[in-house]
Design a protein around this motif. Sequence first.
Motif, mmCIF file in Angstrom:
data_model
loop_
_atom_site.group_PDB
_atom_site.id
_atom_site.type_symbol
_atom_site.label_atom_id
_atom_site.label_comp_id
_atom_site.label_asym_id
_atom_site.label_seq_id
_atom_site.Cartn_x
_atom_site.Cartn_y
_atom_site.Cartn_z
ATOM 1 N N LEU A 49 4.323 1.466 21.418
ATOM 2 C CA LEU A 49 5.312 2.983 19.835
ATOM 3 C C LEU A 49 5.319 1.591 19.246
ATOM 4 C CD1 LEU A 49 5.735 5.400 17.911
ATOM 5 C CD2 LEU A 49 7.844 6.150 19.864
ATOM 6 N N HIS A 50 5.242 2.192 17.797
ATOM 7 C CA HIS A 50 6.099 0.751 16.108
ATOM 8 C C HIS A 50 6.604 1.895 15.793
ATOM 9 C CE1 HIS A 50 4.890 -3.431 18.154
ATOM 10 N NE2 HIS A 50 3.617 -2.337 18.686
ATOM 11 N N THR A 51 8.209 2.252 14.950
ATOM 12 C CA THR A 51 8.220 3.527 14.372
ATOM 13 C C THR A 51 8.367 2.205 13.361
ATOM 14 O OG1 THR A 51 10.727 2.197 14.037
ATOM 15 C CG2 THR A 51 9.996 4.034 16.000
ATOM 16 N N GLU A 52 7.608 0.518 12.807
ATOM 17 C CA GLU A 52 7.170 0.950 11.541
ATOM 18 C C GLU A 52 5.678 0.979 10.916
ATOM 19 O OE1 GLU A 52 10.826 -1.755 13.336
ATOM 20 O OE2 GLU A 52 8.584 -1.410 13.978
ATOM 21 N N ILE A 53 4.979 1.301 12.004
ATOM 22 C CA ILE A 53 3.833 1.229 12.212
ATOM 23 C C ILE A 53 3.035 2.645 12.156
ATOM 24 C CG2 ILE A 53 1.399 0.788 12.665
ATOM 25 C CD1 ILE A 53 3.093 -1.594 11.916
ATOM 26 N N ASP A 54 2.350 3.261 11.058
ATOM 27 C CA ASP A 54 2.146 5.008 10.684
ATOM 28 C C ASP A 54 0.319 4.367 11.737
ATOM 29 O OD1 ASP A 54 3.997 5.490 9.585
ATOM 30 O OD2 ASP A 54 3.419 5.408 8.331
ATOM 31 N N LEU A 55 0.248 5.605 12.195
ATOM 32 C CA LEU A 55 -1.480 5.685 12.731
ATOM 33 C C LEU A 55 -1.926 6.809 11.787
ATOM 34 C CD1 LEU A 55 -0.856 5.135 16.481
ATOM 35 C CD2 LEU A 55 -1.907 3.547 14.936
ATOM 36 N N VAL A 56 -2.953 6.695 11.412
ATOM 37 C CA VAL A 56 -3.668 7.363 10.409
ATOM 38 C C VAL A 56 -5.528 7.493 10.958
ATOM 39 C CG1 VAL A 56 -2.106 7.725 8.806
ATOM 40 C CG2 VAL A 56 -4.039 5.356 8.312
ATOM 41 N N THR A 57 -6.221 8.318 10.043
ATOM 42 C CA THR A 57 -8.060 7.487 10.428
ATOM 43 C C THR A 57 -8.512 7.451 9.226
ATOM 44 O OG1 THR A 57 -8.526 10.265 10.124
ATOM 45 C CG2 THR A 57 -7.697 8.874 11.910
ATOM 46 N N THR A 58 -9.837 6.775 9.366
ATOM 47 C CA THR A 58 -10.736 7.197 8.459
ATOM 48 C C THR A 58 -11.491 8.240 7.917
ATOM 49 O OG1 THR A 58 -12.543 6.597 9.782
ATOM 50 C CG2 THR A 58 -11.299 5.052 9.238
ATOM 51 N N PRO A 59 -11.903 8.170 6.773
ATOM 52 C CA PRO A 59 -12.262 9.749 6.906
ATOM 53 C C PRO A 59 -14.208 10.353 7.878
ATOM 54 C CG PRO A 59 -12.446 8.785 4.611
ATOM 55 C CD PRO A 59 -12.149 7.477 5.546
ATOM 56 N N SER A 60 -14.016 8.990 8.730
ATOM 57 C CA SER A 60 -14.523 9.706 9.612
ATOM 58 C C SER A 60 -14.042 9.841 10.988
ATOM 59 C CB SER A 60 -15.932 8.918 10.201
ATOM 60 O OG SER A 60 -16.323 8.445 9.715
ATOM 61 N N GLY A 61 -12.875 9.706 11.174
ATOM 62 C CA GLY A 61 -12.199 9.817 12.033
ATOM 63 C C GLY A 61 -11.646 8.719 13.030
ATOM 64 N N HIS A 62 -12.045 7.235 12.702
ATOM 65 C CA HIS A 62 -11.523 6.099 13.603
ATOM 66 C C HIS A 62 -10.057 5.943 13.104
ATOM 67 C CE1 HIS A 62 -15.794 5.846 14.347
ATOM 68 N NE2 HIS A 62 -16.095 5.686 13.550
ATOM 69 N N LEU A 63 -9.528 5.480 14.471
ATOM 70 C CA LEU A 63 -8.278 4.897 14.330
ATOM 71 C C LEU A 63 -7.939 4.136 13.816
ATOM 72 C CD1 LEU A 63 -5.585 6.614 15.101
ATOM 73 C CD2 LEU A 63 -5.494 4.462 16.989
ATOM 74 N N VAL A 64 -6.541 4.144 13.126
ATOM 75 C CA VAL A 64 -6.011 3.423 11.714
ATOM 76 C C VAL A 64 -4.720 2.882 12.049
ATOM 77 C CG1 VAL A 64 -6.270 2.499 9.108
ATOM 78 C CG2 VAL A 64 -8.347 3.999 10.151
ATOM 79 N N ALA A 65 -4.433 1.267 11.722
ATOM 80 C CA ALA A 65 -3.215 1.351 11.580
ATOM 81 C C ALA A 65 -2.715 1.053 10.293
ATOM 82 C CB ALA A 65 -2.481 0.535 12.993
ATOM 83 N N MET A 66 -1.328 1.981 10.070
ATOM 84 C CA MET A 66 -0.750 1.676 8.297
ATOM 85 C C MET A 66 0.025 1.523 8.434
ATOM 86 S SD MET A 66 -0.582 4.118 5.494
ATOM 87 C CE MET A 66 -1.884 4.930 5.708
ATOM 88 N N ALA A 67 0.704 -0.071 8.086
ATOM 89 C CA ALA A 67 1.394 -0.697 6.978
ATOM 90 C C ALA A 67 2.319 0.075 5.618
ATOM 91 C CB ALA A 67 1.900 -2.309 7.707
ATOM 92 N N HIS A 68 2.616 0.596 5.816
ATOM 93 C CA HIS A 68 3.091 1.536 4.627
ATOM 94 C C HIS A 68 4.764 1.490 4.064
ATOM 95 C CE1 HIS A 68 4.339 4.684 1.283
ATOM 96 N NE2 HIS A 68 2.957 4.835 1.806
ATOM 97 N N SER A 69 4.496 1.418 3.004
ATOM 98 C CA SER A 69 6.355 0.689 1.901
ATOM 99 C C SER A 69 6.204 1.504 0.738
ATOM 100 C CB SER A 69 6.184 -0.987 1.544
ATOM 101 O OG SER A 69 7.177 -1.371 1.308
ATOM 102 N N ASN A 70 7.244 1.902 0.622
ATOM 103 C CA ASN A 70 7.137 3.192 -0.233
ATOM 104 C C ASN A 70 7.504 2.521 -2.160
ATOM 105 O OD1 ASN A 70 7.109 5.408 1.563
ATOM 106 N ND2 ASN A 70 9.327 5.501 0.968
ATOM 107 N N ASN A 71 8.059 1.264 -1.498
ATOM 108 C CA ASN A 71 8.298 0.298 -2.955
ATOM 109 C C ASN A 71 7.391 -0.559 -3.386
ATOM 110 O OD1 ASN A 71 10.987 1.521 -4.051
ATOM 111 N ND2 ASN A 71 11.276 1.097 -2.065
ATOM 112 N N CYS A 72 7.138 -1.273 -4.162
ATOM 113 C CA CYS A 72 5.936 -1.942 -4.395
ATOM 114 C C CYS A 72 6.154 -2.592 -6.114
ATOM 115 C CB CYS A 72 4.525 -2.255 -4.746
ATOM 116 S SG CYS A 72 3.380 -3.780 -4.392
ATOM 117 N N THR A 73 5.208 -2.684 -6.994
ATOM 118 C CA THR A 73 5.799 -2.452 -8.287
ATOM 119 C C THR A 73 6.455 -2.467 -8.857
ATOM 120 O OG1 THR A 73 3.355 -1.467 -9.177
ATOM 121 C CG2 THR A 73 3.216 -3.489 -8.048
ATOM 122 N N SER A 74 7.284 -1.557 -8.676
ATOM 123 C CA SER A 74 8.366 -0.297 -9.478
ATOM 124 C C SER A 74 9.172 -1.147 -10.359
ATOM 125 C CB SER A 74 8.628 0.699 -8.916
ATOM 126 O OG SER A 74 7.335 1.712 -8.649
#
Length: 534
Positions: A298-323
Amino acid sequence: MKMSEMNKQAIQNGETFLGIEFGSTRIKAVLIGPDHTPIASGGHDWENSYVANIWTYDTAEVWKGLQDSYQKMAASVKEQYGLALSKIGGIGFSAMMHGYMVFGADDELLVPFRTWRNNITDQASNELTNLFNYQIPQRWSIAHLYQAILNKESHVSDITFQTTLAGYVHWKLTGQKVLGVGESSGMFPIDVETKTFNQTMVDQFNTLVEAENLPWKLEDIFPQVKVAGEDAGVLSEEGATLLDPTGTLEAGIPLCPPEGDAGTGMVATNSVAKRTGNVSAGTSVFAMVVLEKPLEKLHTEIDLVTTPSGHLVAMAHSNNCTSDLNAWLDLFSEYSGIMGFEISKNELYSKMFNLALEGDHDGGGLLAYGYLSGEHMTHFEEGRPLFVRSSNSNFNLANFMRTHLYSALGAMKIGMDILMKEEKVELDEMLGHGGLFKTKGVGQKIMAASLNTPVSLMETAGEGGAWGIALLASYMKNKAINQSLEDYLNEKVFDSQQVETIAPHPKDVQGFEMFIKRYKEGLPIERAAVNYLN
């Protein structure tokens, strides 16, 4: 037959597909033809508001923006082909994922929409992560719901339905309370075997809140989960009028399951198969890798979501980028005007972005944090944009720009390092899309340096999620029996796609590593700013 004639015939026969995506700053409608390429588009700019310490969008703005983007797209069809758009083969809606939209018995919103951008659910996020042994980010819908319960908010007992922005629009246009599996994975953890909400965790949650004596259980108020390719209802008479107040658009058009911007980004970059990844860089930035197997820890920095077909995806998400980067460039634009020489926005961005490539590989010892809002990756509940330098930094404009481009990816880089350096996730290449990549070559080079991985752009990458959800609508209608989404995209959509790839330069990679070390060491400066600057 010429392509223009084919498109005209498709419009007349209702063989086009429409995708509409609600992005953070723009609502975009894209109509695609028989060859899956866009034939008309329309857009509407909008901005979130910070009201009573909540980032929100007013629902009136949702419908205003939806209708405006649709009308502009339909006007483009009329102008190009001389036809009024009355029939469409399929429609799909997409939006920013997560957030909190709850409705009562009268189908009215109980509290203002709380967007993904809010970092106000820390207690709920931590407790649910520990309960499920599964990362529950603050922006997820279940974290918002549980935080509202913890806060003893009076509206909670009145909830009859909870959904996301995409699910809300889809519901109002079809009457169907459904979500695509990828979008659903931003509400609550998904069981990748059953491709629906994880029942064990649903039961755990219901037990957790049992003492509250709520009149509902989680499964009573959540939408039904659908996978890519499934039918998700049809446009109702009321929905047709809501989408097109002119009355030109006919009811009965089939809709695909509504998806989030993560899923549509995967589709738009053909990165729905295992070992593929994509990165979306704009107001926020998130990198996603389709996993071959679950993560070891378990990594609290990494989110686990899925593709539109339901395959597991690891996501590194940042709220801020170009603003924050955009704010600096607006300042330079203002300065140019004061000095008496006007410069277009495109030219300004092109010159300043390319100048960044002339800077020192590590940014000259400069440091920036573009935290316009909180940043969960580095554990900040609020943000304060900062620029910092020491007396011996190499302070010039090229390094200033390079540092802000590096900083835009700093928080995401921390998450991706966990995946690639700790979990040893293997990735063949990353496909990029979003505003950061509009200036040719620059965003790609910076991104490749941050990930130490080749970054590719497709010629359609600028169409983004609206195009991606249009493709999902097309897949629903045109797929062969048992044809997977991956095969459909490879064989029907991307078979002749032009791709430009930039490999990481070793000196850029080394420079980014030096910068990220400085970035991590300087986080106490950001903490001090959050604590003392209001």
